[in-house]
Scaffold this motif. Structure first.
Motif, PDB file in Angstrom:
ATOM      1  N   SER A 174     -41.334 -69.274  21.149  1.00  0.00           N
ATOM      2  CA  SER A 174     -42.729 -69.675  20.993  1.00  0.00           C
ATOM      3  C   SER A 174     -42.909 -71.061  21.550  1.00  0.00           C
ATOM      4  O   SER A 174     -42.112 -71.951  21.286  1.00  0.00           O
ATOM      5  N   LEU A 175     -43.956 -71.250  22.331  1.00  0.00           N
ATOM      6  CA  LEU A 175     -44.204 -72.564  22.919  1.00  0.00           C
ATOM      7  C   LEU A 175     -45.203 -73.372  22.097  1.00  0.00           C
ATOM      8  O   LEU A 175     -45.868 -74.252  22.606  1.00  0.00           O
ATOM      9  N   GLY A 176     -45.307 -73.094  20.815  1.00  0.00           N
ATOM     10  CA  GLY A 176     -46.126 -73.951  19.977  1.00  0.00           C
ATOM     11  C   GLY A 176     -47.557 -73.495  19.928  1.00  0.00           C
ATOM     12  O   GLY A 176     -47.869 -72.347  19.658  1.00  0.00           O
ATOM     13  N   GLU A 177     -48.487 -74.403  20.207  1.00  0.00           N
ATOM     14  CA  GLU A 177     -49.911 -74.147  20.040  1.00  0.00           C
ATOM     15  C   GLU A 177     -50.466 -73.323  21.189  1.00  0.00           C
ATOM     16  O   GLU A 177     -51.289 -73.770  21.964  1.00  0.00           O
ATOM     17  N   ALA A 178     -49.983 -72.097  21.321  1.00  0.00           N
ATOM     18  CA  ALA A 178     -50.465 -71.222  22.381  1.00  0.00           C
ATOM     19  C   ALA A 178     -51.832 -70.678  22.010  1.00  0.00           C
ATOM     20  O   ALA A 178     -52.185 -70.558  20.848  1.00  0.00           O
ATOM     21  N   GLU A 179     -52.574 -70.336  23.061  1.00  0.00           N
ATOM     22  CA  GLU A 179     -53.928 -69.853  22.854  1.00  0.00           C
ATOM     23  C   GLU A 179     -53.912 -68.506  22.133  1.00  0.00           C
ATOM     24  O   GLU A 179     -53.170 -67.595  22.503  1.00  0.00           O
ATOM     25  N   ALA A 209     -51.723 -65.443  33.072  1.00  0.00           N
ATOM     26  CA  ALA A 209     -52.074 -66.837  33.382  1.00  0.00           C
ATOM     27  C   ALA A 209     -51.497 -67.264  34.725  1.00  0.00           C
ATOM     28  O   ALA A 209     -52.190 -67.842  35.568  1.00  0.00           O
ATOM     29  N   PHE A 210     -50.223 -66.971  34.952  1.00  0.00           N
ATOM     30  CA  PHE A 210     -49.605 -67.347  36.218  1.00  0.00           C
ATOM     31  C   PHE A 210     -50.112 -66.478  37.367  1.00  0.00           C
ATOM     32  O   PHE A 210     -50.188 -66.928  38.509  1.00  0.00           O
ATOM     33  N   ALA A 211     -50.468 -65.233  37.057  1.00  0.00           N
ATOM     34  CA  ALA A 211     -51.051 -64.372  38.095  1.00  0.00           C
ATOM     35  C   ALA A 211     -52.401 -64.921  38.551  1.00  0.00           C
ATOM     36  O   ALA A 211     -52.701 -64.932  39.751  1.00  0.00           O
ATOM     37  N   LEU A 212     -53.210 -65.394  37.606  1.00  0.00           N
ATOM     38  CA  LEU A 212     -54.508 -65.969  37.964  1.00  0.00           C
ATOM     39  C   LEU A 212     -54.345 -67.278  38.718  1.00  0.00           C
ATOM     40  O   LEU A 212     -55.138 -67.581  39.625  1.00  0.00           O
ATOM     41  N   PHE A 213     -53.351 -68.052  38.354  1.00  0.00           N
ATOM     42  CA  PHE A 213     -53.045 -69.270  39.099  1.00  0.00           C
ATOM     43  C   PHE A 213     -52.752 -68.929  40.559  1.00  0.00           C
ATOM     44  O   PHE A 213     -53.330 -69.508  41.492  1.00  0.00           O
ATOM     45  N   LYS A 214     -51.873 -67.955  40.762  1.00  0.00           N
ATOM     46  CA  LYS A 214     -51.514 -67.579  42.125  1.00  0.00           C
ATOM     47  C   LYS A 214     -52.660 -66.873  42.847  1.00  0.00           C
ATOM     48  O   LYS A 214     -52.776 -66.966  44.073  1.00  0.00           O
ATOM     49  N   PHE A 215     -53.512 -66.174  42.092  1.00  0.00           N
ATOM     50  CA  PHE A 215     -54.669 -65.535  42.713  1.00  0.00           C
ATOM     51  C   PHE A 215     -55.595 -66.586  43.315  1.00  0.00           C
ATOM     52  O   PHE A 215     -55.965 -66.508  44.493  1.00  0.00           O
ATOM     53  N   CYS A 216     -55.977 -67.558  42.516  1.00  0.00           N
ATOM     54  CA  CYS A 216     -56.884 -68.605  43.004  1.00  0.00           C
ATOM     55  C   CYS A 216     -56.254 -69.395  44.143  1.00  0.00           C
ATOM     56  O   CYS A 216     -56.894 -69.701  45.153  1.00  0.00           O
ATOM     57  N   GLN A 217     -54.980 -69.720  43.971  1.00  0.00           N
ATOM     58  CA  GLN A 217     -54.268 -70.476  45.000  1.00  0.00           C
ATOM     59  C   GLN A 217     -54.196 -69.693  46.301  1.00  0.00           C
ATOM     60  O   GLN A 217     -54.400 -70.247  47.390  1.00  0.00           O
ATOM     61  N   SER A 218     -53.933 -68.396  46.185  1.00  0.00           N
ATOM     62  CA  SER A 218     -53.767 -67.564  47.375  1.00  0.00           C
ATOM     63  C   SER A 218     -55.084 -67.319  48.100  1.00  0.00           C
ATOM     64  O   SER A 218     -55.125 -67.304  49.332  1.00  0.00           O
ATOM     65  N   ALA A 245     -61.003 -81.514  36.783  1.00  0.00           N
ATOM     66  CA  ALA A 245     -60.922 -80.341  35.912  1.00  0.00           C
ATOM     67  C   ALA A 245     -59.617 -80.336  35.124  1.00  0.00           C
ATOM     68  O   ALA A 245     -59.601 -80.070  33.910  1.00  0.00           O
ATOM     69  N   PHE A 246     -58.508 -80.626  35.789  1.00  0.00           N
ATOM     70  CA  PHE A 246     -57.212 -80.630  35.103  1.00  0.00           C
ATOM     71  C   PHE A 246     -57.194 -81.685  34.006  1.00  0.00           C
ATOM     72  O   PHE A 246     -56.760 -81.422  32.881  1.00  0.00           O
ATOM     73  N   CYS A 247     -57.621 -82.888  34.335  1.00  0.00           N
ATOM     74  CA  CYS A 247     -57.595 -83.980  33.356  1.00  0.00           C
ATOM     75  C   CYS A 247     -58.464 -83.642  32.149  1.00  0.00           C
ATOM     76  O   CYS A 247     -58.096 -83.933  30.996  1.00  0.00           O
ATOM     77  N   TYR A 248     -59.608 -83.017  32.379  1.00  0.00           N
ATOM     78  CA  TYR A 248     -60.507 -82.644  31.284  1.00  0.00           C
ATOM     79  C   TYR A 248     -59.842 -81.619  30.361  1.00  0.00           C
ATOM     80  O   TYR A 248     -59.851 -81.778  29.131  1.00  0.00           O
ATOM     81  N   ILE A 249     -59.264 -80.583  30.936  1.00  0.00           N
ATOM     82  CA  ILE A 249     -58.633 -79.532  30.134  1.00  0.00           C
ATOM     83  C   ILE A 249     -57.406 -80.064  29.411  1.00  0.00           C
ATOM     84  O   ILE A 249     -57.208 -79.813  28.210  1.00  0.00           O
ATOM     85  N   ARG A 259     -63.865 -70.096  29.785  1.00  0.00           N
ATOM     86  CA  ARG A 259     -64.317 -71.381  30.321  1.00  0.00           C
ATOM     87  C   ARG A 259     -63.134 -72.240  30.766  1.00  0.00           C
ATOM     88  O   ARG A 259     -63.174 -72.884  31.820  1.00  0.00           O
ATOM     89  N   LYS A 260     -62.080 -72.231  29.979  1.00  0.00           N
ATOM     90  CA  LYS A 260     -60.917 -73.064  30.296  1.00  0.00           C
ATOM     91  C   LYS A 260     -60.263 -72.633  31.610  1.00  0.00           C
ATOM     92  O   LYS A 260     -59.942 -73.465  32.456  1.00  0.00           O
ATOM     93  N   MET A 261     -60.094 -71.320  31.778  1.00  0.00           N
ATOM     94  CA  MET A 261     -59.460 -70.838  33.007  1.00  0.00           C
ATOM     95  C   MET A 261     -60.363 -71.029  34.218  1.00  0.00           C
ATOM     96  O   MET A 261     -59.882 -71.314  35.326  1.00  0.00           O
ATOM     97  N   MET A 262     -61.669 -70.901  34.032  1.00  0.00           N
ATOM     98  CA  MET A 262     -62.595 -71.117  35.146  1.00  0.00           C
ATOM     99  C   MET A 262     -62.522 -72.561  35.633  1.00  0.00           C
ATOM    100  O   MET A 262     -62.558 -72.831  36.837  1.00  0.00           O
ATOM    101  N   LEU A 263     -62.402 -73.504  34.704  1.00  0.00           N
ATOM    102  CA  LEU A 263     -62.270 -74.901  35.103  1.00  0.00           C
ATOM    103  C   LEU A 263     -60.923 -75.154  35.781  1.00  0.00           C
ATOM    104  O   LEU A 263     -60.849 -75.832  36.807  1.00  0.00           O
ATOM    105  N   LEU A 264     -59.858 -74.586  35.218  1.00  0.00           N
ATOM    106  CA  LEU A 264     -58.546 -74.766  35.829  1.00  0.00           C
ATOM    107  C   LEU A 264     -58.473 -74.143  37.221  1.00  0.00           C
ATOM    108  O   LEU A 264     -57.668 -74.572  38.056  1.00  0.00           O
ATOM    109  N   SER A 265     -59.320 -73.139  37.474  1.00  0.00           N
ATOM    110  CA  SER A 265     -59.310 -72.506  38.790  1.00  0.00           C
ATOM    111  C   SER A 265     -59.664 -73.502  39.891  1.00  0.00           C
ATOM    112  O   SER A 265     -59.236 -73.347  41.037  1.00  0.00           O
ATOM    113  N   LEU A 266     -60.422 -74.549  39.563  1.00  0.00           N
ATOM    114  CA  LEU A 266     -60.718 -75.592  40.554  1.00  0.00           C
ATOM    115  C   LEU A 266     -59.436 -76.308  40.977  1.00  0.00           C
ATOM    116  O   LEU A 266     -59.257 -76.636  42.154  1.00  0.00           O
ATOM    117  N   THR A 267     -58.556 -76.538  40.012  1.00  0.00           N
ATOM    118  CA  THR A 267     -57.257 -77.156  40.323  1.00  0.00           C
ATOM    119  C   THR A 267     -56.398 -76.196  41.133  1.00  0.00           C
ATOM    120  O   THR A 267     -55.742 -76.601  42.100  1.00  0.00           O
TER     121      THR A 267
END
Length: 463
Positions: free
Chosen positions: A198-203, A391-400, A432-436, A240-248
């Protein structure tokens, strides 16, 4: 000790990626240059480096939506191995130059890349906890990006003439193919984690659930698990959180295109860089790698010990990366001509092109990229501990998606416009990253205060 097993898994994962991407990142760095030389020897060959890379990242973006479903059935280790096989196929396609084969292999690699990177994110998370995630992400990034050393050093010595001969190209392609096969073989022997931490305070995870370190039982099988994984990815993407992170994420994709495919080629195309300018393509890749490894080491491996910044250190690192990268973009603007991304040019930039300044720019680009990526991995691994695959799939989706679009317009717009796009997206992504990240830290501290208050009240009542 279980910790040692998890740590050795991270090292093995990192070394396998390092070998596979020694081949791929070196090829991406020189692809535009070598395909231009093939076209000169064989006018019938119409393959284009930027088009190939655009296909790769377009396929990667599309297939990232399917990757969580695939992982729900196969698990991360199978996904990583199959994905790495696709990279080996792509590298081998250069041994027999054909535009159709090149573009087909590019699409295959894109599909495989979605499985490889999503599996990597889940496997890294399963072998980490809240105390080691930042460290493991940094270790992975440092070892992984050391792939830029060996391959580009090899290219630096091989491409030491203004024209790249066919025999030289073939030797480079054979060596890179062998390295990709070796890395794939290593990734095929990844071990199962002792148990999922467990990584602690996971969503979306209750306190009771977080106390359990063992993975939840897999009640769903086959199509049902795959469909639910796909729905979970869609649901997560609309938060909302993932949409903002998508900018990063989008910024990292645009930056990836620039430093991996455009910048080094622009140096090689600028004739004012001198007769040895083709070898500077490889040297630029080496300098980018140095920056990546140094950034990963400082802000990844040492992050857990940097108590002066506190346990949640992402936003200060991203701010540092912002200013280092800003310096790099100004350097590139001054040092290279606007038409340098396209083909050989006799033009100059605002100053006479300097190989030394070009290498300094490469170092800064690599260091800045490491700042952003190590903190993204760390933040996703902590916030989305129980949703690591989507989460990592969405990261790579936006990046790609961003990388694919960038490779398309890189063939048509000049260096100045590209730098303007990068600057705007970097500002938005950093904010966006700093805010989240800061919001997550504040909520975490608030929860700790509430727990302490509750415990104090309980003790007083007992007394």
């Amino acid at each position: 000790m279980e910790f040692d097993k998890r740590f050795s898994n991270v090292i093995m994962l990192s070394c396998g990626f390092m070998l596979v991407f020694t081949a791929f990142q070196t090829m991406g760095n020189i692809e535009k240059t070598v395909l231009e030389s093939i076209s000169k020897d064989d006018p019938s060959f119409k393959g284009d480096g930027y088009t190939s890379l655009a296909i790769i990242y377009a396929a990667l973006a599309i297939c990232n939506w399917l990757a969580p479903s695939f992982l729900s059935i196969s698990g991360p280790r199978v996904a990583i191995f199959l994905g790495s096989c696709c990279y080996a196929i792509f590298i081998a396609s250069f041994l027999t130059p054909s535009a159709i084969f090149l573009y087909t292999a590019s699409a295959v690699l894109g599909a495989g890349g979605s499985f490889l990177w999503t599996g990597h994110g889940q496997y890294l998370t399963e072998n980490s906890d809240s105390e080691t995630m930042s460290r493991n992400a940094g270790i992975f990034w440092a070892i992984f990006q050391s792939s830029l050393f060996a391959g580009n050093l090899f290219v630096y010595f091989m491409f030491n003439e203004s024209k790249i001969e066919s025999s030289t190209r073939q030797l480079v392609f054979w060596v890179l193919t062998a390295l990709s096969i070796l890395g794939t073989s290593l990734l095929g022997f990844l071990r199962r984690p002792p148990h999922k931490l467990s990584l602690g305070e996971a969503e979306g995870v209750s306190s009771a659930d977080k106390e359990l370190a063992m993975p939840e039982p897999q009640g769903e099988k086959g199509c049902s698990a795959a469909w639910n994984a796909f729905k979970d990815a869609l649901k997560l993407f609309t938060t909302r959180k993932m949409m903002l992170l998508s900018l990063t994420f989008i910024y990292t994709g645009l930056a990836l295109t620039f430093f991996s495919g455009v910048y080094s080629s622009s140096i090689g195309f600028t004739e004012a860089m001198g007769e040895k300018r083709k070898s500077l393509v490889g040297l630029s890749g080496i300098c980018i790698g140095v920056g990546e490894v140094v950034g990963g080491a400082i802000f990844g491996m040492l992050a857990s010990r940097a108590s002066i910044l506190g346990r949640c250190t992402g936003w200060p690192v991203v701010v540092i990366g912002f200013f280092v990268t800003l310096f790099a973009y100004i350097n590139v603007l001054l040092n290279l001509p606007d038409n340098s991304p396209f083909s050989e040019t006799t033009d100059i930039g605002f100053i006479n092109p300097s190989p030394v300044l070009a290498m300094i720019g490469s170092l800064a680009l690599g260091f800045g990229d490491a700042c952003f990526n190590t903190q993204i991995y760390s933040l996703l691994g902590v916030i989305y501990a129980n949703e690591s695959a989507p989460a990592f799939a969405l990261f790579k989706f936006c990046q790609s998606v961003a990388a694919a679009i960038s490779f398309v317009y890189s063939s048509y717009v000049g260096l100045h416009v590209q730098l303007s796009i990068l600057l705007v997206s970097m500002v938005l992504g950093s904010a966006a990253f700093c805010y989240i990240e800061r919001g997550h830290l504040l909520r975490k501290n608030s929860n700790h205060v509430e727990i302490d208050t509750t415990l104090s009240g309980s003790v007083s009542a007992e007394e």
